[in-house]
Each structure stands twice: as structure tokens, then as C-alpha cells.
Design an enzyme around this catalytic site. Structure first.
Site, mmCIF file in Angstrom:
data_model
loop_
_atom_site.group_PDB
_atom_site.id
_atom_site.type_symbol
_atom_site.label_atom_id
_atom_site.label_comp_id
_atom_site.label_asym_id
_atom_site.label_seq_id
_atom_site.Cartn_x
_atom_site.Cartn_y
_atom_site.Cartn_z
ATOM 1 N N CYS A 294 -25.616 25.737 38.828
ATOM 2 C CA CYS A 294 -25.986 27.136 38.640
ATOM 3 C C CYS A 294 -24.764 28.028 38.911
ATOM 4 O O CYS A 294 -23.760 27.566 39.442
ATOM 5 C CB CYS A 294 -27.130 27.526 39.578
ATOM 6 N N CYS B 91 -23.351 28.131 42.401
ATOM 7 C CA CYS B 91 -22.641 26.927 42.856
ATOM 8 C C CYS B 91 -21.184 26.976 42.403
ATOM 9 O O CYS B 91 -20.283 26.589 43.129
ATOM 10 C CB CYS B 91 -23.318 25.685 42.298
#
Lengths: 339, 78
Positions: free
Chosen positions: B10, B13
Site C-alpha cells: 500500500c 508502506c
């Protein structure tokens, strides 16, 4: 000291916030009627007035409430929520899970680790679903916007009906015993035993979380709010008063299922959809139909279903969508009937 | 030291990975940074919210993006 600054600044900002919010309507009227000198009552003026008033109002509400929600959420980590839900009997578990869904920080990108973490530590499948339904549907942005544009009654109705749907749908999924429709690898995976010690946080850390939440969320949604309110403002001035009555009015029986059908594949976040719904209602759509539409758009989203496909087999995803959509329709009809 | 960034790809991250690399570089920490994207591997650390920062197999930060200062503080302990 560091905490001094962190606590004093919000305390100083609060009265400024209050005064601005309180006098927003006169400030708006003054800048439109006197500074810009626009003629009252024309379509353009009223559209502009709507936008200039609603935009700062909603952003101010968002900033204030998300700040406090950020602080409250620092007390509810997913790990703590899981600990509360472990070994709860189904019905109590469903109620708790739905309520914890509101306060536990949740983002759909974390849906998978969260699902695995719950299911593998023994939280029942139905209880996990109650959480997964409530968390995205009853999020702070939706509730704040509803509060800002419709008042506290509608916001409260939304929270209560959302909770009811999450509790009942999760309970039904639990009763149907659909564990075999969870992807096989899920129950075979072993979660590690990393120590579960919570981060020790000071009050100043939590306040910093509040700031970060405001920066992150308002920074992300302001553009949706702007577009939503702009569309709303345009419709406010230019669309005829009873435009939506035949399509989304109370007497059109098909309006509820139709709204849900349109709402499920539509994906928008709450920030964009609430201002539009507020105009739908102004133009004659009924509350139940609008509520159903909004819940379908916010609560059931395609991207999240695609993420969940990793851990759930297709029949379970479809059952999940079906049950929640059914619940939303009942809410829609109920409110059209009552109001 | 052995740094791992846990997260299934994502946006947050990626931000955490980038930030960690910057901190390591700027402060001259001697570290290897690996990105762990496989969900089964992530679950071995028993976390429920991504992204997470793991140093020498210990979960230091989970579920949020820390500031550069905070990462520096965490890494300085090792």
C-alpha cells in the site's frame, strides 16, 4: 518542555475556531453581498454562497473532530480490540465488534492482516464480519459530514442503523457457518508469537497522533469535499426544486433497491458523497432512499472486495455483499415508511 | 542491523520504506533493508496493521508512519 507546546496550542486555537465557526454565516453573507457586491437571490449568487459557507464549515468540523478522534484512537489498537473479542459468545461478540469497528483505526489496506489476525486467534467468523462491516461504513469522515450538513439527528440515525446492519449481518454470517468458504490457506497459517506489549504512550504522543490524523485525513479528503460541495452548490442553485421527487422520492417503491444497486459498484469516499446526497434530499429525494444510497456507496466498496478475495472465496464475498445490501434496503424502506 | 519493512504494497508502506532508507543513509547506519510483502510472512510477526518497521526481528513500529526523528531514535538503540 515539549508537552507544553503540544497542549497549549490546541487550547489557544479552540476559541479562534469557535468564533470563526459561530460567525461563518455572517462572514459569508458579508463577503458575498458587500465585498463582492453580488445581487441576492440569483442562481449564481446562491450557488456561490452555498459553496463559500459549506466548504470552510465542513473542513473546520473535520479538523476539529478528527483531532479528537485521533487521540481517542490511540487508545484502541487492533491488537487490543482483538484481545477484547477473543472468546466472546457470538451475539455479544457481534455487538462489541461492530462498536469497536467505529473506534479502531482501520484502512482497507490493512483489511487482510486484520482479518487473519482476528480469525486465527479464535475470533468467530461472524464476529469478524461485524467488525469489517462497521469499520468502513461508520467512519469519522462520514459522521462528521452528516453532522455538518444534516444535523446531529441524521448523524445519529446513520450510526445506529449502520451498527444494526453490522451486528445483524455478522450474526447471520456466523449462523450460516460459512467457514469452508474462507480460503483454505487462512486456517493453516500460523501467526507468530511476537510479544504483544503495547507501545507506551504519553499524552503528548497521543496529541501528536491527533495532529497527524488531521494532517493525513484532511490532506487526503479535502479535494473530495471540494468537488462534492461544488457539485452540490451547482445543483443547489440550478436544479429545479422537485427534480428528484419522481426518481428518489418516497412514492417510488423501486427507488430503494435501485439506489443500492447503483451505490454498490460506485466507489467514493464519504467526503465526496455526503454533500451530493444533501442536495439530493433538498431536491426531493426521501431520507430513507438517500440513506440507503449513501450506505451502499460507503459501506460496500469494490476495491475492498478485491482485497478480501485473497482470504475469502467468491461465494462468501457474494453472500457478504448480498446480506449487507439486503440490510441497507430494509433501512431504506423503514425510513421512508417512518418519515 | 537487519531492518524489515512489512506491508503488502500500500502507499503508506512505500512511504515508510523510503523514509527508512533516507534515515539510514543520512545517519550512516550499517543496515540491510528488506521489504516483506508476502502476507503469510507478514503474519509471522503477529501484526494486524501495516506498515510495520522490524529491527533484528523485533516489531518496533506498527500501523502508522513515524517521523524521521522517531525512526532515527529507534535505530539508534541497535
Amino acid at each position: 518542555m515539549n508537552w507544553n507546546k503540544n497542549i497549549v496550542i490546541p487550547l489557544l486555537l479552540l476559541p479562534v475556531w469557535y468564533l470563526t465557526y459561530h460567525y461563518l454565516q455572517p462572514i459569508t453573507d458579508w463577503s458575498i453581498d458587500i465585498v463582492l457586491g453580488l445581487e441576492k437571490g440569483t442562481r449564481f449568487t446562491e450557488s456561490l454562497r452555498f459553496f463559500i459557507f459549506e466548504m470552510p464549515k465542513v473542513l473546520m468540523l473535520l479538523a476539529l473532530i478528527i483531532f479528537f478522534v485521533g487521540i481517542i484512537r490511540s487508545y484502541f489498537s487492533p491488537e487490543r480490540t482483538r484481545k477484547i473479542l477473543e472468546g466472546k459468545s457470538t451475539f455479544t461478540g457481534n455487538i462489541l465488534a461492530a462498536m469497536l469497528g467505529i473506534v479502531t483505526p482501520f484502512c482497507s489496506c490493512s483489511a487482510i492482516p486484520l482479518f487473519l489476525g482476528f480469525v486465527e486467534s479464535g475470533v468467530p467468523l461472524g464476529v469478524t464480519f461485524s467488525f469489517l462491516i462497521a469499520a468502513p461504513m461508520i467512519n469519522e469522515v462520514a459522521v462528521i459530514l452528516l453532522f455538518g450538513m444534516f444535523g446531529w439527528k441524521v448523524a445519529l440515525i446513520y450510526i445506529l442503523t449502520g451498527l444494526t446492519i453490522a451486528i445483524t449481518a455478522g450474526w447471520v454470517i456466523g449462523k450460516l457457518k460459512l467457514e469452508h468458504w474462507v480460503q483454505d490457506w487462512v486456517y493453516q497459517t500460523k501467526i507468530g508469537n511476537n510479544d504483544e506489549s503495547e507501545e507506551k504512550l504519553k499524552l503528548s504522543d497521543r496529541i501528536r497522533f491527533g495532529y497527524n490524523a488531521v494532517k493525513e485525513i484532511v490532506g487526503k479528503v479535502w479535494i473530495y469535499v471540494a468537488v462534492g460541495i461544488a457539485v452540490g452548490a451547482g445543483a443547489h442553485g440550478y436544479v429545479p426544486q422537485d427534480f428528484m421527487v419522481s426518481l428518489m422520492g418516497k412514492s417510488a417503491w423501486y427507488s430503494v433497491p435501485l439506489s443500492v444497486l447503483i451505490g454498490v459498484p460506485l466507489y467514493s469516499n464519504a467526503a465526496g458523497i455526503v454533500p451530493i446526497v444533501s442536495v439530493l434530499i433538498e431536491k426531493g429525494a426521501s431520507l430513507g432512499t438517500s440513506l440507503a444510497f449513501m450506505m451502499a456507496v460507503i459501506g460496500l466498496s469494490l476495491p475492498e472486495m478485491i482485497i478480501l478475495k485473497k482470504v475469502l472465496k467468491l461465494p462468501l464475498i457474494l453472500t457478504f455483499i448480498g446480506i449487507v445490501a439486503f440490510g441497507i434496503m430494509i433501512v431504506g424502506y423503514l425510513f421512508n415508511f417512518i418519515f | 542491523m537487519d531492518i524489515k519493512i512489512l506491508g503488502s504494497g500500500c502507499a503508506k508502506c512505500k512511504t515508510l520504506e523510503k523514509l527508512t532508507r533516507e534515515v539510514v543513509e543520512q545517519n550512516g547506519f550499517n543496515a540491510t533493508i528488506t521489504k516483506v510483502e508476502d502476507i503469510v510472512d507478514i503474519m509471522k510477526y503477529n501484526i494486524m496493521s501495516t506498515p510495520a518497521l522490524v529491527v533484528n526481528e523485533k516489531v518496533e513500529i506498527k500501523g502508522r508512519i513515524p517521523s524521521a526523528d522517531e525512526i532515527k531514535q529507534v535505530l539508534s538503540k541497535y
